[in-house]
Design a protein around this motif. Structure first.
Motif, PDB file in Angstrom:
ATOM      1  N   VAL A 157       0.831  -1.204   0.000  1.00  0.00           N
ATOM      2  CA  VAL A 157       0.000   0.000   0.000  1.00  0.00           C
ATOM      3  C   VAL A 157       0.869   1.258   0.000  1.00  0.00           C
ATOM      4  CG1 VAL A 157      -1.750   1.287   1.286  1.00  0.00           C
ATOM      5  CG2 VAL A 157      -1.873  -1.206   1.188  1.00  0.00           C
ATOM      6  N   TYR A 158       1.874   1.298   0.875  1.00  0.00           N
ATOM      7  CA  TYR A 158       2.745   2.467   0.945  1.00  0.00           C
ATOM      8  C   TYR A 158       3.500   2.679  -0.368  1.00  0.00           C
ATOM      9  CZ  TYR A 158       1.977   1.729   5.971  1.00  0.00           C
ATOM     10  OH  TYR A 158       1.411   1.536   7.201  1.00  0.00           O
ATOM     11  N   GLY A 159       3.961   1.592  -0.973  1.00  0.00           N
ATOM     12  CA  GLY A 159       4.675   1.717  -2.239  1.00  0.00           C
ATOM     13  C   GLY A 159       3.788   2.260  -3.342  1.00  0.00           C
ATOM     14  N   GLN A 160       2.565   1.749  -3.418  1.00  0.00           N
ATOM     15  CA  GLN A 160       1.619   2.220  -4.430  1.00  0.00           C
ATOM     16  C   GLN A 160       1.307   3.698  -4.241  1.00  0.00           C
ATOM     17  OE1 GLN A 160       0.296   0.367  -6.954  1.00  0.00           O
ATOM     18  NE2 GLN A 160      -0.881   2.099  -7.731  1.00  0.00           N
ATOM     19  N   LEU A 161       1.123   4.112  -2.994  1.00  0.00           N
ATOM     20  CA  LEU A 161       0.789   5.502  -2.704  1.00  0.00           C
ATOM     21  C   LEU A 161       1.962   6.432  -3.025  1.00  0.00           C
ATOM     22  CD1 LEU A 161      -1.811   6.750  -1.614  1.00  0.00           C
ATOM     23  CD2 LEU A 161      -0.776   6.825   0.643  1.00  0.00           C
ATOM     24  N   GLY A 162       3.182   6.009  -2.672  1.00  0.00           N
ATOM     25  CA  GLY A 162       4.350   6.830  -2.984  1.00  0.00           C
ATOM     26  C   GLY A 162       4.558   6.982  -4.476  1.00  0.00           C
ATOM     27  N   TRP A 163       4.372   5.904  -5.205  1.00  0.00           N
ATOM     28  CA  TRP A 163       4.489   5.942  -6.662  1.00  0.00           C
ATOM     29  C   TRP A 163       3.465   6.902  -7.263  1.00  0.00           C
ATOM     30  CZ3 TRP A 163       0.815   3.591 -10.150  1.00  0.00           C
ATOM     31  CH2 TRP A 163       1.228   3.600 -11.487  1.00  0.00           C
ATOM     32  N   SER A 164       2.213   6.827  -6.808  1.00  0.00           N
ATOM     33  CA  SER A 164       1.156   7.694  -7.337  1.00  0.00           C
ATOM     34  C   SER A 164       1.435   9.156  -7.033  1.00  0.00           C
ATOM     35  CB  SER A 164      -0.202   7.293  -6.738  1.00  0.00           C
ATOM     36  OG  SER A 164      -0.533   5.962  -7.042  1.00  0.00           O
ATOM     37  N   LEU A 165       1.929   9.441  -5.822  1.00  0.00           N
ATOM     38  CA  LEU A 165       2.219  10.821  -5.441  1.00  0.00           C
ATOM     39  C   LEU A 165       3.294  11.421  -6.351  1.00  0.00           C
ATOM     40  CD1 LEU A 165       1.970  13.248  -3.561  1.00  0.00           C
ATOM     41  CD2 LEU A 165       3.604  12.145  -2.013  1.00  0.00           C
ATOM     42  N   LEU A 166       4.355  10.684  -6.588  1.00  0.00           N
ATOM     43  CA  LEU A 166       5.433  11.199  -7.432  1.00  0.00           C
ATOM     44  C   LEU A 166       4.979  11.374  -8.882  1.00  0.00           C
ATOM     45  CD1 LEU A 166       8.408   9.128  -6.004  1.00  0.00           C
ATOM     46  CD2 LEU A 166       8.061  11.591  -5.779  1.00  0.00           C
ATOM     47  N   LEU A 167       4.136  10.461  -9.380  1.00  0.00           N
ATOM     48  CA  LEU A 167       3.636  10.579 -10.750  1.00  0.00           C
ATOM     49  C   LEU A 167       2.733  11.792 -10.923  1.00  0.00           C
ATOM     50  CD1 LEU A 167       2.787   6.986 -12.026  1.00  0.00           C
ATOM     51  CD2 LEU A 167       4.658   8.478 -12.712  1.00  0.00           C
ATOM     52  N   SER A 168       2.172  12.293  -9.832  1.00  0.00           N
ATOM     53  CA  SER A 168       1.334  13.490  -9.899  1.00  0.00           C
ATOM     54  C   SER A 168       2.138  14.765  -9.682  1.00  0.00           C
ATOM     55  CB  SER A 168       0.221  13.412  -8.841  1.00  0.00           C
ATOM     56  OG  SER A 168      -0.616  12.310  -9.066  1.00  0.00           O
ATOM     57  N   LEU A 169       3.077  14.728  -8.744  1.00  0.00           N
ATOM     58  CA  LEU A 169       3.820  15.929  -8.368  1.00  0.00           C
ATOM     59  C   LEU A 169       4.898  16.300  -9.393  1.00  0.00           C
ATOM     60  CD1 LEU A 169       4.448  18.145  -6.291  1.00  0.00           C
ATOM     61  CD2 LEU A 169       5.936  16.497  -5.113  1.00  0.00           C
ATOM     62  N   LEU A 170       5.670  15.328  -9.841  1.00  0.00           N
ATOM     63  CA  LEU A 170       6.805  15.626 -10.721  1.00  0.00           C
ATOM     64  C   LEU A 170       6.394  16.226 -12.066  1.00  0.00           C
ATOM     65  CD1 LEU A 170       9.129  12.577  -9.956  1.00  0.00           C
ATOM     66  CD2 LEU A 170       9.263  14.903  -9.042  1.00  0.00           C
ATOM     67  N   PRO A 171       5.337  15.719 -12.738  1.00  0.00           N
ATOM     68  CA  PRO A 171       4.936  16.380 -13.989  1.00  0.00           C
ATOM     69  C   PRO A 171       4.540  17.836 -13.787  1.00  0.00           C
ATOM     70  CG  PRO A 171       3.930  14.210 -13.837  1.00  0.00           C
ATOM     71  CD  PRO A 171       4.565  14.487 -12.513  1.00  0.00           C
ATOM     72  N   TYR A 172       3.879  18.128 -12.653  1.00  0.00           N
ATOM     73  CA  TYR A 172       3.509  19.518 -12.410  1.00  0.00           C
ATOM     74  C   TYR A 172       4.750  20.403 -12.258  1.00  0.00           C
ATOM     75  CZ  TYR A 172       2.123  23.778 -10.116  1.00  0.00           C
ATOM     76  OH  TYR A 172       1.988  25.109  -9.802  1.00  0.00           O
ATOM     77  N   LEU A 173       5.754  19.907 -11.582  1.00  0.00           N
ATOM     78  CA  LEU A 173       6.983  20.686 -11.421  1.00  0.00           C
ATOM     79  C   LEU A 173       7.654  20.955 -12.765  1.00  0.00           C
ATOM     80  CD1 LEU A 173       8.482  18.980  -8.226  1.00  0.00           C
ATOM     81  CD2 LEU A 173       7.212  21.130  -8.383  1.00  0.00           C
TER      82      LEU A 173
END
Length: 483
Positions: free
Chosen positions: A165-181
């Motif tokens: 669960v933690y791995g899936q959530l961390g992956w999703s967060l980075l896939l959302s944050l990094l493109p915006y940056l």
């Protein structure tokens, strides 16, 4: 294409040892529980996305006002979807006959929908701008941190199923944050109802198709978890990963490039038809033989990558791999029509496939069929979907009928050749060599066949298209022609 395939190869090289480590740290029940927990967030994700990312890519013109409107829609739908998942989580646990922990896992996994709107718009803008180097680096970094660092680290610390669960959530967060940056679009939502309605004319159809794709893709998982057991769902989940992950990486890499690329020529029918024929030829010539390699080596792959407790997955890998190939080739056809903005008939195709799955599953359970019977139903459903897409695309592009038919025939023949060669290697070495040695011999034989195909397979439509499109290094095939 080269950037996306480079990322896919890198992710595959990391995913396999990651899967091997996690398969030894966790149990089939853990993976089965995670597979069931992720069903509900994946379902809600279709509503949260509503085809908005595709709308960013496919629209002929895009203004800053359009971006603000799409971001407002994504923010609203993501928040509402999260609230809905939180409410229905206990009932989903009941439906799946899961333990009480399943409710908490569903709610935590759904958090990705709160920060997902940030990535929906920005990722679409990156794809629309053909910034595939940035996309490749984001995908790779997110995968490494999310799964290898967070998930593996949590598992080593004894987090059990929650490490997934933690791995899936961390992956999703980075896939959302990094493109915006990378893009930094406006975060001021604009709630313009007429503009939202215009976006949803296309995005809503894409969302409906996404929902049906979810149902057809995860129906078997839900049925297995409910009627066969959580452990069987875990075996199915890992077998699917082993059978389909390399295939998915190849197809997803192509789709990332093809949707924005084909959208730019959506009104040039002749160019679009030629691109469709060439891409179908290349895709089938790669995916079908690769499935043959995985299927013929399933015993050694399961033993080496997953371990002894996963032997029940060996017989599932060839069937799931073939179903995965059918599904991925059909997915490519869906990308072509989505680039054209013609997505309505896709709904009918997915409804037919869902009907086949529901009817076949009910019949299999009524006759007392177990896990293998459900796998056969899944295979038939994917074959029906691929056949309907093929009929539709042949009508849209009549001139492609012959080359695509040849492509399928050539891919099937090459797959049979690869499987036969690998079977011969196993027969020659079995009993006298350990499993890893047999696997290496099989992979070496497959590599030799692939190299011969690239150098001397000029008669194959897929090889010819790959050469003309610049997908192969010229040195590989010019040397063969000179010889």
């Amino acid at each position: 294409m080269r950037w996306t395939y480079l990322t896919s190869a890198a992710c595959a090289a990391i995913q396999l040892p990651y899967a091997a480590v996690m398969a030894r740290l966790l149990t089939p029940e853990d993976f089965g529980l995670m597979a069931l927990a992720y069903l509900v967030p994946r379902f809600a994700h279709q509503f949260a996305q509503s085809g908005l990312g595709s709308a960013v890519i496919q629209r002929p013109s895009l203004t800053e006002r359009d971006v603000r409107v799409i971001f407002a829609m994504a923010l609203t739908l993501g928040t509402c979807s999260y609230a809905a998942v939180w409410s229905v989580a206990p009932y989903a646990t009941e439906l799946a006959h899961g333990p009480s922990d399943l409710t908490g896992m569903i709610r935590v996994l759904a958090l990705s929908m709160l920060f997902g709107p940030l990535g929906t718009t920005s990722s679409g803008l990156l794809s629309r701008g053909m910034r595939y180097r940035a996309i490749a680096l984001i995908d790779l970094f997110s995968f490494v941190v999310g799964y290898c660092v967070i998930a593996c680290g949590s598992a080593l610390l004894g987090a059990g199923v929650w490490s997934l669960v933690y791995g899936q959530l961390g992956w999703s967060l980075l896939l959302s944050l990094l493109p915006y940056l990378m893009v930094r679009h406006s975060l001021r939502p604009l709630f313009d109802v007429p503009a939202m309605r215009d976006v949803m004319r296309f995005g809503g159809k894409v969302s409906a198709n996404g929902l049906l794709e979810y149902l057809t893709a995860d129906f078997a998982k839900l049925a297995i978890g409910r009627y066969v057991g959580v452990a069987a769902a875990g075996l199915y989940d890992r077998a699917t990963l082993l059978a389909s992950y390399p295939l998915q990486q190849i197809q997803q890499a192509a789709s990332k490039v093809l949707l924005p690329g084909l959208s730019r020529i959506q009104h040039e029918t002749s160019r679009l038809g030629a691109s469709y024929a060439d891409c179908t030829s290349v895709t089938t010539l790669v995916l079908f033989p690769l499935w043959a390699v995985i299927g013929a080596s399933s015993e050694q792959l399961v033993a080496l990558l997953l371990g002894g407790q996963w032997q029940g997955s060996v017989q599932l890998v060839p069937v799931l791999g073939l179903a995965g190939v059918f599904g991925l080739v059909a997915q490519f056809s869906g990308t072509v029509v989505e680039a054209m903005g013609v997505v309505g008939p896709k709904v009918v195709i997915h409804l037919v496939q869902l009907t086949v799955l529901v009817t076949g599953t009910a019949l299999a359970l009524h006759l007392g069929g177990g896990l293998h019977a459900l796998m056969a139903v899944l295979l038939v459903g994917q074959l029906v979907r691929l056949s309907l897409f093929q009929v539709w695309l042949n009508r849209l592009f009549p001139t492609t009928r012959r080359p695509t038919a040849q492509a399928y025939a050539q891919a099937a023949a090459l797959s049979g050749l690869v499987w036969g060669a690998l079977w011969s290697v196993q027969q020659a070495l079995e009993g006298s060599c350990p499993g890893p040695v047999i696997l290496v011999a099989k992979l070496a034989s497959a590599a030799v066949l692939a190299l011969c195909c690239v150098r001397y397979g000029g008669a194959l439509h897929g090889v010819r298209a790959a050469r003309e499109r610049g997908l192969l290094p010229a040195a590989l095939w010019r040397a063969g022609r000179a010889q």
